[in-house]
Scaffold this motif. Structure first.
Motif, PDB file in Angstrom:
ATOM      1  N   ASP A   1       0.828  -1.208   0.000  1.00 28.06           N
ATOM      2  CA  ASP A   1       0.000   0.000   0.000  1.00 28.06           C
ATOM      3  C   ASP A   1       0.865   1.262   0.000  1.00 28.06           C
ATOM      4  OD1 ASP A   1      -2.279  -1.452  -0.032  1.00 28.06           O
ATOM      5  OD2 ASP A   1      -2.839  -1.113   2.058  1.00 28.06           O
ATOM      6  N   PHE A   2       1.839   1.291   0.884  1.00 29.69           N
ATOM      7  CA  PHE A   2       2.686   2.489   0.988  1.00 29.69           C
ATOM      8  C   PHE A   2       3.505   2.706  -0.277  1.00 29.69           C
ATOM      9  CE2 PHE A   2       2.954   2.396   5.936  1.00 29.69           C
ATOM     10  CZ  PHE A   2       1.610   2.718   5.979  1.00 29.69           C
ATOM     11  N   ALA A   3       3.972   1.608  -0.862  1.00 28.51           N
ATOM     12  CA  ALA A   3       4.759   1.746  -2.085  1.00 28.51           C
ATOM     13  C   ALA A   3       3.856   2.197  -3.217  1.00 28.51           C
ATOM     14  CB  ALA A   3       5.437   0.422  -2.427  1.00 28.51           C
ATOM     15  N   GLY A   4       2.645   1.625  -3.278  1.00 34.56           N
ATOM     16  CA  GLY A   4       1.698   1.991  -4.330  1.00 34.56           C
ATOM     17  C   GLY A   4       1.335   3.467  -4.262  1.00 34.56           C
ATOM     18  N   LEU A   5       1.247   3.996  -3.057  1.00 36.26           N
ATOM     19  CA  LEU A   5       0.902   5.406  -2.871  1.00 36.26           C
ATOM     20  C   LEU A   5       2.118   6.308  -2.973  1.00 36.26           C
ATOM     21  CD1 LEU A   5      -1.481   4.994   0.162  1.00 36.26           C
ATOM     22  CD2 LEU A   5      -2.080   6.123  -1.960  1.00 36.26           C
ATOM     23  N   ARG A   6       3.260   5.698  -3.188  1.00 40.00           N
ATOM     24  CA  ARG A   6       4.531   6.440  -3.213  1.00 40.00           C
ATOM     25  C   ARG A   6       4.768   7.192  -1.903  1.00 40.00           C
ATOM     26  NH1 ARG A   6       6.776   5.877  -7.811  1.00 40.00           N
ATOM     27  NH2 ARG A   6       5.530   5.304  -9.617  1.00 40.00           N
ATOM     28  N   ILE A   7       4.418   6.539  -0.819  1.00 35.89           N
ATOM     29  CA  ILE A   7       4.746   7.121   0.488  1.00 35.89           C
ATOM     30  C   ILE A   7       6.181   6.755   0.836  1.00 35.89           C
ATOM     31  CG2 ILE A   7       4.259   6.998   2.979  1.00 35.89           C
ATOM     32  CD1 ILE A   7       1.335   6.631   2.320  1.00 35.89           C
ATOM     33  N   ILE A   8       6.585   5.539   0.448  1.00 32.57           N
ATOM     34  CA  ILE A   8       7.955   5.107   0.742  1.00 32.57           C
ATOM     35  C   ILE A   8       8.720   4.861  -0.556  1.00 32.57           C
ATOM     36  CG2 ILE A   8       7.436   4.131   2.996  1.00 32.57           C
ATOM     37  CD1 ILE A   8       7.293   1.368   1.660  1.00 32.57           C
ATOM     38  N   GLN A   9      10.024   4.914  -0.488  1.00 34.61           N
ATOM     39  CA  GLN A   9      10.838   4.724  -1.692  1.00 34.61           C
ATOM     40  C   GLN A   9      11.750   3.507  -1.558  1.00 34.61           C
ATOM     41  OE1 GLN A   9      14.040   7.662  -2.143  1.00 34.61           O
ATOM     42  NE2 GLN A   9      13.262   8.704  -0.320  1.00 34.61           N
ATOM     43  N   PRO A  10      12.082   2.889  -2.692  1.00 35.81           N
ATOM     44  CA  PRO A  10      12.969   1.722  -2.636  1.00 35.81           C
ATOM     45  C   PRO A  10      14.334   2.136  -2.109  1.00 35.81           C
ATOM     46  CG  PRO A  10      12.011   1.985  -4.833  1.00 35.81           C
ATOM     47  CD  PRO A  10      11.695   3.221  -4.064  1.00 35.81           C
ATOM     48  N   LEU A  11      14.868   1.304  -1.210  1.00 33.56           N
ATOM     49  CA  LEU A  11      16.162   1.652  -0.624  1.00 33.56           C
ATOM     50  C   LEU A  11      17.299   1.485  -1.623  1.00 33.56           C
ATOM     51  CD1 LEU A  11      15.712  -0.064   2.859  1.00 33.56           C
ATOM     52  CD2 LEU A  11      15.160   2.277   2.194  1.00 33.56           C
ATOM     53  N   ASP A  12      17.129   0.517  -2.559  1.00 34.15           N
ATOM     54  CA  ASP A  12      18.216   0.302  -3.533  1.00 34.15           C
ATOM     55  C   ASP A  12      18.445   1.549  -4.374  1.00 34.15           C
ATOM     56  OD1 ASP A  12      17.499  -2.944  -3.563  1.00 34.15           O
ATOM     57  OD2 ASP A  12      15.789  -1.598  -3.812  1.00 34.15           O
ATOM     58  N   ASP A  13      17.392   2.355  -4.562  1.00 32.37           N
ATOM     59  CA  ASP A  13      17.546   3.551  -5.376  1.00 32.37           C
ATOM     60  C   ASP A  13      18.436   4.594  -4.701  1.00 32.37           C
ATOM     61  OD1 ASP A  13      15.886   2.219  -6.979  1.00 32.37           O
ATOM     62  OD2 ASP A  13      14.234   3.674  -6.971  1.00 32.37           O
TER      63      ASP A  13
ATOM     64  N   LEU B   1      -5.952   4.594  -2.440  1.00 32.15           N
ATOM     65  CA  LEU B   1      -4.926   3.754  -3.058  1.00 32.15           C
ATOM     66  C   LEU B   1      -4.935   3.840  -4.580  1.00 32.15           C
ATOM     67  CD1 LEU B   1      -5.105   0.519  -0.881  1.00 32.15           C
ATOM     68  CD2 LEU B   1      -3.493   2.394  -0.724  1.00 32.15           C
ATOM     69  N   ILE B   2      -5.931   4.503  -5.140  1.00 35.26           N
ATOM     70  CA  ILE B   2      -6.011   4.563  -6.600  1.00 35.26           C
ATOM     71  C   ILE B   2      -5.616   5.954  -7.087  1.00 35.26           C
ATOM     72  CG2 ILE B   2      -7.498   4.246  -8.607  1.00 35.26           C
ATOM     73  CD1 ILE B   2      -9.278   2.531  -6.770  1.00 35.26           C
ATOM     74  N   PRO B   3      -4.565   6.035  -7.851  1.00 31.35           N
ATOM     75  CA  PRO B   3      -4.129   7.340  -8.357  1.00 31.35           C
ATOM     76  C   PRO B   3      -5.216   7.969  -9.233  1.00 31.35           C
ATOM     77  CG  PRO B   3      -2.515   5.602  -8.867  1.00 31.35           C
ATOM     78  CD  PRO B   3      -3.721   4.928  -8.322  1.00 31.35           C
TER      79      PRO B   3
END
Lengths: 437, 289, 298
Positions: A105-117, B41-43
């Motif tokens: 959910d958080f990744a989908g909402l772009r609340i959190i970012q991938p650490l590898d980046d 959750l839906i853009p």
């Protein structure tokens, strides 16, 4: 009359003025000369974890003069509302410590970012110290989104050795039918056979999910994208609960007693067995003279589910994530790196033994060996995580869970048949889930 | 003093502005999102869709059920709180010796934070270890313990009674303050007329406090709906949705379902229920000016 | 009916009345107090007695252990961390927020209530109703917008944000109640004072405040307790541990001990409520005195 109006206006103006002043004061101070501020929100955790998390964060703050940590702890229940509100207000912390289950959910909402980046090399380097299965738990769509510090696993069974001996058993139950028989024979006037929990608390549901996964059940079919918790794997796991309730061998009432009450009933000798997660062994028992043991939950007599048997479900409930609103992701990652070091990571195993630790070194510690000899043994054999999968985890899982909870309660209360209850919930859940695609 | 004057506006204006400044934005925001299909959750779902979301809500049997249950919840909670509050408040307004003790302890239920209230009652209503069951069994009112919060037939009423328990003290206190304002000579006059206590109460005392009573009724109705923490902690809307009312469901939408569009619509319904209730009370009880 | 019969009946009435009154009073006291008393009894029970069946109404071996643990005393290995409760800090914060907020609310409510009650201007009823409508939105729905606003003001993690929010959300109810209470003060008294040469403001301070003080004090108590026990905003607008308010700190404590240890929960809840209980005991005395002197009787 005029005087009164003037007086009132004056007071009102004074009030407004002082409020404005205070607001100006409240403005956050900007970073000073190269010192980067990293804000951390820790959500929930056992009291001991809360204690040492703060202590070690302070240590990091002192050791790194160029980084200033602002650390705050919140109890777990407001985790999601806090993160959503903070994100919407543009006020979210740089680092949030939340559940693995939150990641999609958080990744989908772009609340959190991938650490590898941020720094792929550094993040990959953590693997050396960490149990690989746990390290991978926070991977989502091929990217590492969080640093897990431990996992909780389900399902486990705690049993009272004295009570089992009294009923003539010299070993814990191994299969579901044995479990039912044990529960029946262990029920006396003094105590119930088993404590199970079927409230809508997410933890209670996760435990049942673990039992269903043992039986080849799945929550969602990854390939077809169908909600399948109405399949035979889940239905028979729920049947087990219903059978236990109908037989009258459960402590208290599973509908009103959540895992906390279950824990208490077991600890107070009011239940001979207790279904829980790997945190079965938590500090609240320390003053209990209970003679007890714990094993992985008994297995189905015959697997009825359509999917591969999963020995356990697991979830890291203290995974460190970096938010997209962080102005200093590099500094935030250094804070994560601090936690990825064995010195910090082995706090689980050294201090807190209620979790399955992520650090390889934890399994060499005497304290963990003392409390969880079985874990350490199977870890050394390389089988601790055999067949363990993550708890149901997909974009929108939190919106589906309440429906599943309803189905469980409807079935346990006998309002609906098991299959009917699960089917009804699955169709509503499917609608919610489809929205997300 | 009905003459036209600017004074009341000067007195009310600043306060009113302060309130509106803070509340207008949330209100407008909620009205706005009720006309969108916003799913967190839906853009790009935060777009105007007219009455689509309203239709979706009205076509959902569960939501209709919850809306009705909210009304029932409020009516039950308000009726019991007011009845008990009226009796206790009137009693409190006399100078009986026992009232010294009563005045000192009556506020206690209100002091406790909702989290504690919900936790105590969960404990007291527990099917096996609950003290309420023990008392009822000892009094031979029920043959054996009942899991009040864990069965469909009793959960709703049980939680509602917890709410009443929490509300009664302050209702009593508010009404007793009102009763104390009833002029003594009116009571004396009534006594001389030979009216008994019951008649005195309904003919003289109650009409005198009607204005405050209606205000308290409106406020209690609002509390009943706003105090959702008690339900959320005691049952989380369970068993099987039996204790969900609008605010608990809205809370679930906010923290689990993320369907903000529906959240907006349900909030509007919640608002409508309360506005209609308030108007009814005011029509019934307000002093005619 | 004979005269003698009358006498016995009135005598009987006179005798039973106090009994009935006391019975009713005691019933109400039990109703309000029992759950709290039960919490207190539970807090004195050692673990071994908590789940005894049949239920024990008094602790056999009462212990103050669970109170001690709140201070970090005793408790078995490692548990002293679990059960410590920095309640002094929480209480201080709560008193600060509720105290300041209550002063503002009572003052502004009295003034606005006076205006609403004494002037019947156009749109008065509409304004009054619109005030109360603002309190009718469900809490969870306004949490997000309010958070965003407070955040824009830079007041997140600042006790003044709570004072602001509690005041704004407390004012509508406060104004409503004060309006009703002031409505009940006979207007003739005020007019008489004005004829005697008192200014409008003078009349407000000399007539309204003294006569309406029980009403206004009730508004104050009402708001104080509302602000004191407010949970949703206090849990989301405040971040640091040292700024946490009592209900949030207590909730955190209850969630944290992660078991149904009602003795420990009871000890924490009782300790946390004690200062408030003492405070209200003191205020009650004032109430009684105000009543006995009959200051409100026109």
């Amino acid at each position: 009359m005029k005087k009164g109006v003037g007086l009132f206006l004056m007071i009102t103006m004074l009030l407004t003025f002082s409020t404005a002043l205070l607001m100006a004061n409240g403005q956050q101070e900007a970073d000073e000369g190269g010192v980067k501020t990293v804000r951390v929100w820790k959500m929930g955790g056992t009291p001991m974890e809360t204690e040492f998390f703060e202590e070690y964060t302070k240590k990091f703050d002192e050791e790194n003069e160029d980084i200033n940590i602002e650390y705050n702890y919140f109890y777990g229940q407001i985790r999601v509302s806090k993160i959503i509100s903070g994100f919407k207000a543009g006020n979210i912390a740089d680092v949030v410590v939340a559940f693995g289950q939150d990641i999609p959910d958080f990744a989908g909402l772009r609340i959190i970012q991938p650490l590898d980046d941020i720094d792929k090399e550094l993040v990959e380097g953590w693997k050396d110290n960490m149990v690989e299965e746990i390290y991978n738990v926070t991977k989502y769509r091929g990217k590492q989104y969080a640093l897990p510090t431990y996992v909780d696993m389900a399902p486990f069974l705690a049993y009272n050795k004295d009570m089992l001996a009294e009923a003539g058993y010299d070993r814990p139950p191994r299969t579901w039918s044995e479990l039912k028989e044990y529960a029946k024979n262990l029920t006396t006037d003094e105590h119930a056979g088993i404590a199970i929990q079927a409230t809508k608390t997410p933890v209670d549901l996760n435990i049942l999910e673990g039992i269903a996964y043992n039986n080849g059940g799945r929550y969602v079919d990854e390939e077809s994208g169908d909600i399948v918790f109405n399949g035979p794997g889940f239905a028979d796991a729920l049947q087990l609960y219903v059978d236990l309730v109908d037989a009258g061998v459960t402590a208290g009432n599973p509908i009103e007693d959540n895992f906390k009450n279950g824990a208490t009933y077991f600890a107070e000798g009011k239940a001979a067995m207790w279904v829980g997660m790997s945190w079965l062994i938590t500090p609240w028992y320390a003053d209990s003279e209970l003679n007890w043991g714990a094993i992985p939950f008994p297995k189905p007599d015959k697997v009825t589910g359509d999917y591969p048997v999963a020995a356990a479900v697991m979830d890291p409930t203290a995974a460190l994530m970096i938010t997209t609103q962080s102005e200093n992701p590099e500094a935030a990652l250094r804070y994560l790196d601090f936690w990825a070091q064995p010195e910090q990571l082995t706090l689980w195993g050294r201090e807190e033994i209620a979790r399955v630790p992520a650090a390889k070194k934890s399994y060499e510690l005497d304290k963990l060996k003392e409390f969880w000899p079985e874990w350490v043994e199977s870890y050394n054999e390389g089988t601790l995580f055999d067949g363990a999968v993550t708890v149901p985890r997909f974009n929108g899982v939190t919106s589906v869970q309440p429906e599943f909870g309803n189905a469980v309660q409807n079935a346990v209360l006998g309002v609906k048949g098991i299959q009917e209850a699960l089917d009804d919930a699955a169709s509503v859940a499917q609608e919610n889930y489809d929205l997300m695609k | 003093m009905g003459k036209k004057t600017y004074i009341p506006f000067v007195l009310i204006g600043p306060v009113y502005l302060l309130i509106m400044l803070f509340i207008a934005y949330p209100v407008i925001e909620i009205i706005r999102i009720s006309f969108t299909s916003w799913h967190f959750l839906i853009p790009n779902s935060d777009v105007f869709v007219g009455f689509e979301t309203y239709k979706a809500v009205l076509n959902d049997p569960l939501l209709i059920k919850i809306i009705w249950r909210t009304i029932l919840w409020m009516l039950m909670g308000t009726a019991f709180s007011l009845l008990l509050g009226l009796a206790i408040g009137y009693f409190l307004s006399f100078d009986y010796p026992i009232n010294r003790v009563l005045r000192a302890v009556i506020i206690l239920p209100w002091i406790l934070p909702p989290v504690v209230t919900a936790t105590i009652w969960q404990w007291m209503l527990n099917g096996k270890y609950g003290v309420i069951n023990d008392i009822l069994v000892r009094m031979h009112l029920i043959p054996e313990g009942v899991p009040w919060l864990a069965q469909l037939s009793t959960a709703f009423i049980a939680v509602n009674m917890v709410l009443v328990w929490k509300n009664v003290p302050l209702v009593s206190l508010l009404l007793s303050a009102a009763f104390q304002g009833v002029p003594e000579d009116m009571l004396e006059a009534a006594k001389i007329d030979g009216a008994n206590g019951w008649q005195r109460f309904w003919r003289i005392v109650f009409p005198y406090i009607k204005g405050i009573f209606s205000s308290v009724a409106v406020i209690v109705s609002i509390w009943c709906i706003q105090q959702f923490t008690i339900i959320w902690i005691a049952t989380q809307g369970g068993p099987a949705n039996a204790t969900h009312i609008l605010p608990t469901y809205i809370y679930q939408m906010f923290s689990q379902n993320y369907q903000f569009g529906k959240l907006g619509v349900l909030s509007i319904f919640n608002l409508l229920i309360l506005v209609i209730t308030a108007i009814v009370y005011l029509r019934l009880f307000r002093k005619q000016h | 009916m004979t005269t003698a019969g009358w006498k016995t009946l009135t005598n009987l009435k006179k005798k039973t009345r106090p009994v009935l009154i006391n019975l009713f009073g005691i019933a109400v006291i039990i109703y309000c107090l029992f759950p709290i008393l039960w919490l207190f009894i539970s807090s004195l029970k050692p673990k071994s007695e908590l789940f005894d069946l049949p239920i024990r109404y008094f602790a056999q071996n009462p212990t103050l252990d669970y109170y001690g643990r709140l201070f970090g005393l005793g408790g078995p290995g490692g548990q002293n961390i679990v059960n410590r409760l920095p309640f002094l800090i929480y209480l201080k914060n709560s008193f600060f927020v509720a105290g300041i907020s209550v002063i503002i609310v009572v003052f502004l409510s009295a003034v606005a209530g006076y205006a609403f009650s004494r002037y019947h201007f156009r749109g008065r009823n509409g304004l009054l109703l619109s005030l109360i409508v603002t309190r009718m939105l469900p809490g969870p729905a306004i949490m997000l917008p309010v958070y965003v606003m407070i955040s824009k003001l830079g007041l997140i993690d600042n006790l003044w944000s709570l004072i602001l929010v509690h005041t704004v959300f407390g004012l509508p109810m406060g104004i409503w109640l004060s309006t009703s209470f002031i409505d009940n003060i006979p207007i003739e008294l005020e007019e008489a004072a004005i004829i005697d040469g008192c200014s409008r403001v003078g009349a407000f301070f000399r007539i309204i405040l003294p006569l309406g003080w029980i009403g206004l004090a009730t508004v104050g108590i009402f708001h104080f307790l509302g602000s004191w026990s407010e949970f949703a905003f206090a849990s989301i607008l405040i971040e640091s541990q040292k700024l946490r308010t009592a209900p949030v700190g207590l909730a955190e404590f209850i969630f944290n001990i992660q078991s149904a240890q009602f003795n420990q929960i009871g000890a924490a809840a009782i300790t946390m409520s004690l200062p408030l209980i003492v405070l209200f005991m003191m205020i009650q005395k004032q109430f009684v005195r105000g009543f006995v002197s009959g200051s409100v009787k026109g």
